[in-house]
Design an enzyme around this catalytic site. Structure first.
Site, PDB file in Angstrom:
ATOM      1  N   ASN A  11      -8.774  22.178 -33.476  1.00 23.40           N
ATOM      2  CA  ASN A  11     -10.099  21.603 -33.012  1.00 23.40           C
ATOM      3  C   ASN A  11     -10.404  20.287 -33.685  1.00 23.40           C
ATOM      4  OD1 ASN A  11     -12.591  21.275 -32.232  1.00 23.40           O
ATOM      5  ND2 ASN A  11     -13.516  22.996 -33.182  1.00 23.40           N
ATOM      6  N   LYS A  13     -12.727  18.246 -33.218  1.00 28.12           N
ATOM      7  CA  LYS A  13     -14.121  18.043 -33.350  1.00 28.12           C
ATOM      8  C   LYS A  13     -14.204  16.705 -33.141  1.00 28.12           C
ATOM      9  CE  LYS A  13     -14.737  21.813 -36.432  1.00 28.12           C
ATOM     10  NZ  LYS A  13     -15.434  22.702 -37.437  1.00 28.12           N
ATOM     11  N   HIS A  96     -18.389  27.589 -29.516  1.00 26.24           N
ATOM     12  CA  HIS A  96     -18.062  27.427 -31.323  1.00 26.24           C
ATOM     13  C   HIS A  96     -19.548  27.475 -31.778  1.00 26.24           C
ATOM     14  CE1 HIS A  96     -17.054  25.372 -35.082  1.00 26.24           C
ATOM     15  NE2 HIS A  96     -15.873  25.656 -34.491  1.00 26.24           N
ATOM     16  N   GLU A  98     -20.824  25.826 -34.093  1.00 29.77           N
ATOM     17  CA  GLU A  98     -21.537  24.438 -34.046  1.00 29.77           C
ATOM     18  C   GLU A  98     -22.376  24.289 -33.011  1.00 29.77           C
ATOM     19  OE1 GLU A  98     -18.040  22.079 -35.180  1.00 29.77           O
ATOM     20  OE2 GLU A  98     -18.145  22.972 -37.187  1.00 29.77           O
ATOM     21  N   GLU A 168     -14.451  33.824 -35.709  1.00 30.38           N
ATOM     22  CA  GLU A 168     -14.797  32.605 -36.815  1.00 30.38           C
ATOM     23  C   GLU A 168     -16.156  33.048 -37.584  1.00 30.38           C
ATOM     24  OE1 GLU A 168     -12.465  28.802 -35.771  1.00 30.38           O
ATOM     25  OE2 GLU A 168     -14.667  28.873 -34.603  1.00 30.38           O
ATOM     26  N   GLY A 174     -15.385  25.442 -42.366  1.00 29.49           N
ATOM     27  CA  GLY A 174     -15.585  24.237 -43.251  1.00 29.49           C
ATOM     28  C   GLY A 174     -16.107  24.386 -44.410  1.00 29.49           C
ATOM     29  N   SER A 213     -11.474  28.205 -42.406  1.00 31.10           N
ATOM     30  CA  SER A 213     -10.913  27.678 -43.801  1.00 31.10           C
ATOM     31  C   SER A 213      -9.417  27.995 -43.785  1.00 31.10           C
ATOM     32  CB  SER A 213     -11.615  28.119 -44.930  1.00 31.10           C
ATOM     33  OG  SER A 213     -12.870  27.222 -44.794  1.00 31.10           O
TER      34      SER A 213
HETATM   35  C1  PEP Z   1     -13.687  25.462 -36.865  1.00 33.44           C
HETATM   36  O1  PEP Z   1     -14.313  24.611 -36.819  1.00 33.44           O
HETATM   37  O2  PEP Z   1     -13.326  26.039 -35.912  1.00 33.44           O
HETATM   38  C2  PEP Z   1     -12.851  25.956 -37.900  1.00 33.44           C
HETATM   39  C3  PEP Z   1     -12.257  26.884 -38.285  1.00 33.44           C
HETATM   40  O3  PEP Z   1     -12.831  24.988 -39.179  1.00 33.44           O
HETATM   41  P1  PEP Z   1     -12.082  24.963 -40.438  1.00 33.44           P
HETATM   42  O4  PEP Z   1     -10.733  25.325 -40.224  1.00 33.44           O
HETATM   43  O5  PEP Z   1     -12.377  23.809 -40.919  1.00 33.44           O
HETATM   44  O6  PEP Z   1     -12.945  25.874 -41.286  1.00 33.44           O
END
Ligand code: PEP
Length: 251
Positions: A11, A13, A96, A98, A168, A174, A213
């Site tokens: 992703n 973003k 997501h 976010e 997630e 993040g 992460s």
């Molecule tokens: C995400 O935003 O879906 C995500 C998993 O981000 P990160 O891998 O940076 O934690």
């Protein structure tokens, strides 16, 4: 890893220029040549065409990060699922955290988006997950139920086989703080068990990705868990070397 085909999705973003996403896509396509893992990249809408051209002839798949529930009409700024599909996309990320947090997307809206994606002939990647406060308050199951029930009730359990779920945990996105493989496996098993109550066959088919992460050095342990079928990758998907390292852990 089960008999389900692993999927590693990047992703991207709100990142990249036309030049940088093209070279990232090229490096990933080159790095995946001859490899069997299913790999997907999700650039911004405006980069779909460039990335589609770069990926032509490669095994790497294309997806989007969001879509409208509408097909067409007076919806300024929106992009529909059929428009995304026209660029050769096969997946769209919906819900997501976010978008749930910053754009007030409800689980009902996320479910409608998942339905629009399927109606356009693509697969939704439905993101679910709890905040740290919710986890610490013992609300994990209730949060997952609310987020998943909206999708399952609208799509129907039979259509969940053409749907990817991404667990997630919000506290792991993040932050550099991944869920442990045991924590992630526990929740993936809960999700699969929840679907199995409705249809055991569908529950065995649905791919459940872990996101939060994931890095090359923790990917293998996560992906080895029986109910983890790959990953949804944010930060580490922005560099070909780290993304390919994660993909290598999924084969
Ligand atoms: C995400 O935003 O879906 C995500 C998993 O981000 P990160 O891998 O940076 O934690």
């Amino acid at each position: 890893m089960s008999t389900r085909t692993p999927l590693v999705a990047g992703n991207w973003k709100l990142n990249g220029s036309r030049e940088s996403v093209a070279s990232l896509a090229k490096a990933i396509a080159d790095g995946m040549a001859g490899k069997s893992c299913e790999v997907l990249v999700c650039p911004t809408f405006v980069h779909l065409a460039d990335v589609q051209s770069v990926l032509a002839g490669s095994s790497v798949l294309l997806g989007a990060q969001n879509c409208s529930v509408e097909q067409e009409g007076a919806y300024t700024g929106e992009v529909s699922s059929p428009m995304i599909k026209a660029f050769g996309a096969q997946y769209v990320i919906v819900g997501h955290s976010e978008r749930r947090a910053m754009y007030a997307e409800t689980s009902d809206l996320v479910a409608q988006k998942a339905q629009a994606v399927q109606q356009a002939g693509m697969q939704p990647i439905v993101c679910v997950g709890e905040t740290l406060e919710q986890r610490e308050a013992g609300q994990l199951q209730a949060v997952l139920d609310e987020q998943l029930d909206a999708v399952v009730n609208l799509l129907g359990i039979g259509s969940m086989a053409q749907c990817v779920i991404a667990y997630e945990p919000v506290w792991a996105i993040g932050t550099g703080r991944s869920a442990s493989s045991e924590q992630a496996q526990e929740v993936h098993a809960m999700i699969r068990q929840k679907l199995a109550v409705l249809d055991a066959g569908v529950a065995q088919q649905v791919r459940i990705l872990y996101g939060g992460s994931v890095k090359p050095d923790n990917a293998q342990e996560l992906f080895m868990q029986p109910d983890i079928d790959g990953g949804l990758i944010g930060g580490a998907a922005l560099k070909a070397e780290s993304f390919l390292g994660i993909c290598a852990a999924a084969v």
